[in-house]
Design an enzyme around this catalytic site. Structure first.
Site, PDB file in Angstrom:
ATOM      1  N   PRO A  11       0.784  -1.232   0.000  1.00 40.59           N
ATOM      2  CA  PRO A  11       0.000   0.000   0.000  1.00 40.59           C
ATOM      3  C   PRO A  11       0.821   1.290   0.000  1.00 40.59           C
ATOM      4  CG  PRO A  11      -0.922  -1.554   1.556  1.00 40.59           C
ATOM      5  CD  PRO A  11       0.348  -2.172   1.032  1.00 40.59           C
ATOM      6  N   ASN A  12       0.368   2.220  -0.827  1.00 42.52           N
ATOM      7  CA  ASN A  12       0.876   3.594  -0.924  1.00 42.52           C
ATOM      8  C   ASN A  12       2.186   3.713  -1.698  1.00 42.52           C
ATOM      9  OD1 ASN A  12      -1.234   4.915   0.637  1.00 42.52           O
ATOM     10  ND2 ASN A  12      -0.415   3.771   2.360  1.00 42.52           N
ATOM     11  N   ARG A  19       5.483  11.846  -3.312  1.00 41.79           N
ATOM     12  CA  ARG A  19       5.200  12.432  -1.993  1.00 41.79           C
ATOM     13  C   ARG A  19       6.336  12.023  -1.044  1.00 41.79           C
ATOM     14  NH1 ARG A  19       1.654  14.209  -4.543  1.00 41.79           N
ATOM     15  NH2 ARG A  19      -0.600  14.295  -4.248  1.00 41.79           N
ATOM     16  N   TYR A  24      11.351   8.797   1.423  1.00 36.90           N
ATOM     17  CA  TYR A  24      11.391   7.692   0.459  1.00 36.90           C
ATOM     18  C   TYR A  24      12.149   8.015  -0.831  1.00 36.90           C
ATOM     19  CZ  TYR A  24       7.907   5.803   3.632  1.00 36.90           C
ATOM     20  OH  TYR A  24       7.267   5.344   4.753  1.00 36.90           O
ATOM     21  N   ASN A  74       8.386  -5.527  -0.944  1.00 33.11           N
ATOM     22  CA  ASN A  74       8.251  -4.438   0.015  1.00 33.11           C
ATOM     23  C   ASN A  74       6.768  -4.398   0.389  1.00 33.11           C
ATOM     24  OD1 ASN A  74       8.002  -2.151   1.509  1.00 33.11           O
ATOM     25  ND2 ASN A  74       9.247  -0.864   0.155  1.00 33.11           N
ATOM     26  N   ALA A  77       3.107  -1.034   4.716  1.00 30.93           N
ATOM     27  CA  ALA A  77       2.509  -1.132   6.061  1.00 30.93           C
ATOM     28  C   ALA A  77       2.062  -2.550   6.392  1.00 30.93           C
ATOM     29  CB  ALA A  77       1.333  -0.166   6.172  1.00 30.93           C
ATOM     30  N   GLU A  98      12.915  -9.468   1.687  1.00 31.37           N
ATOM     31  CA  GLU A  98      12.082  -8.347   2.169  1.00 31.37           C
ATOM     32  C   GLU A  98      12.895  -7.051   2.049  1.00 31.37           C
ATOM     33  OE1 GLU A  98      10.856  -8.994   6.222  1.00 31.37           O
ATOM     34  OE2 GLU A  98      10.223  -6.900   6.501  1.00 31.37           O
ATOM     35  N   HIS A 100      12.894  -2.752   2.546  1.00 25.56           N
ATOM     36  CA  HIS A 100      12.311  -1.483   2.986  1.00 25.56           C
ATOM     37  C   HIS A 100      13.218  -0.354   2.527  1.00 25.56           C
ATOM     38  CE1 HIS A 100       9.312  -3.562   5.198  1.00 25.56           C
ATOM     39  NE2 HIS A 100      10.258  -4.345   5.680  1.00 25.56           N
ATOM     40  N   ARG A 107      12.920   4.354  12.946  1.00 26.47           N
ATOM     41  CA  ARG A 107      11.630   5.040  12.922  1.00 26.47           C
ATOM     42  C   ARG A 107      10.761   4.584  14.110  1.00 26.47           C
ATOM     43  NH1 ARG A 107       9.288   4.903   7.007  1.00 26.47           N
ATOM     44  NH2 ARG A 107       8.009   6.574   7.926  1.00 26.47           N
TER      45      ARG A 107
HETATM   46  O1  CA2 Z   1      10.548   1.886   4.132  1.00 20.28           O
HETATM   47  C1  CA2 Z   1       9.727   1.220   3.510  1.00 20.28           C
HETATM   48  O2  CA2 Z   1       9.945   0.803   2.357  1.00 20.28           O
HETATM   49  C2  CA2 Z   1       8.360   0.907   4.116  1.00 20.28           C
HETATM   50  O3  CA2 Z   1       8.010  -0.429   3.763  1.00 20.28           O
HETATM   51  C3  CA2 Z   1       7.394   1.893   3.514  1.00 20.28           C
HETATM   52  C4  CA2 Z   1       5.988   1.832   4.115  1.00 20.28           C
HETATM   53  C5  CA2 Z   1       6.044   1.878   5.624  1.00 20.28           C
HETATM   54  O4  CA2 Z   1       4.741   1.671   6.152  1.00 20.28           O
HETATM   55  C6  CA2 Z   1       6.982   0.831   6.191  1.00 20.28           C
HETATM   56  O5  CA2 Z   1       7.015   0.971   7.591  1.00 20.28           O
HETATM   57  C7  CA2 Z   1       8.381   1.008   5.627  1.00 20.28           C
HETATM   58  C8  CA2 Z   1       5.154   2.996   3.607  1.00 20.28           C
HETATM   59  C9  CA2 Z   1       5.022   3.053   2.129  1.00 20.28           C
HETATM   60  C10 CA2 Z   1       4.428   4.352   1.746  1.00 20.28           C
HETATM   61  O6  CA2 Z   1       5.060   4.765   0.566  1.00 20.28           O
HETATM   62  C11 CA2 Z   1       5.011   6.082   0.242  1.00 20.28           C
HETATM   63  C12 CA2 Z   1       5.902   6.490  -0.700  1.00 20.28           C
HETATM   64  C13 CA2 Z   1       5.944   7.800  -1.068  1.00 20.28           C
HETATM   65  C14 CA2 Z   1       5.061   8.695  -0.502  1.00 20.28           C
HETATM   66  C15 CA2 Z   1       4.157   8.282   0.452  1.00 20.28           C
HETATM   67  C16 CA2 Z   1       4.126   6.961   0.819  1.00 20.28           C
END
Ligand code: CA2
Length: 144
Positions: A11-12, A19, A24, A74, A77, A98, A100, A107
């Protein structure tokens, strides 16, 4: 026969590069795919997928059982919440790496636990999108 690596994104992550670049980075999932494709030796292909839906990620893991030699994932969440993704990965026989993008251990505490790590053969965090390339390299070295 061609060996296919699935690169699954939760997700996201469709917003990658659009963003929160301070967390990221500025690269998109299209950049991730292009960078990983450059690493592929002959006889390998990849399929990069992203969904905001947990069930879709589970379905792609099931599909990977027949179609993929390894999975780079990846889970975003879902990493921290999803027994369903863990159970699906436990049915996959090849290597699972896996990834991230951010260094989750620097964090919030809720990001420090990963269900997926209970199945993953390797875990990469904090290398930015280079982590996907490291994951693909590892799948290749385990399946060549
Ligand atoms: O660090 C990572 O790759 C995460 O898997 C990213 C997740 C987060 O919930 C994990 O704890 C760590 C969030 C992905 C959201 O991706 C976005 C990317 C750009 C802008 C907004 C959100």
């Amino acid at each position: 026969m061609t060996k296919t690596i699935y690169i699954l994104n939760g997700p996201n992550l469709n917003l990658l590069g659009k963003r929160q670049p301070e967390i990221y980075g500025a690269d998109t999932l299209e950049d991730v795919e292009a960078n990983c494709r450059r690493l592929l030796p002959g006889g390998y292909d990849l399929r990069l997928l992203q969904s905001n839906w947990e069930g879709q990620i589970v379905d792609w893991i099931h599909e990977a059982r027949e179609e993929a030699c390894g999975i780079v994932i990846n889970p975003a969440a879902l990493t921290h919440t999803s027994v369903a993704v863990l159970d699906a990965l436990n049915t996959f026989e090849g290597p699972v790496i896996e990834v991230h993008i951010s260094q989750v251990h620097k964090r919030e505490a809720f990001r420090h636990h990963s269900y997926v790590s209970m199945r993953a053969d390797g875990v990469i965090a904090g290398l930015g999108i280079e982590g996907y390339e490291a994951g693909v390299r590892r799948v290749i070295s385990l399946t060549a």
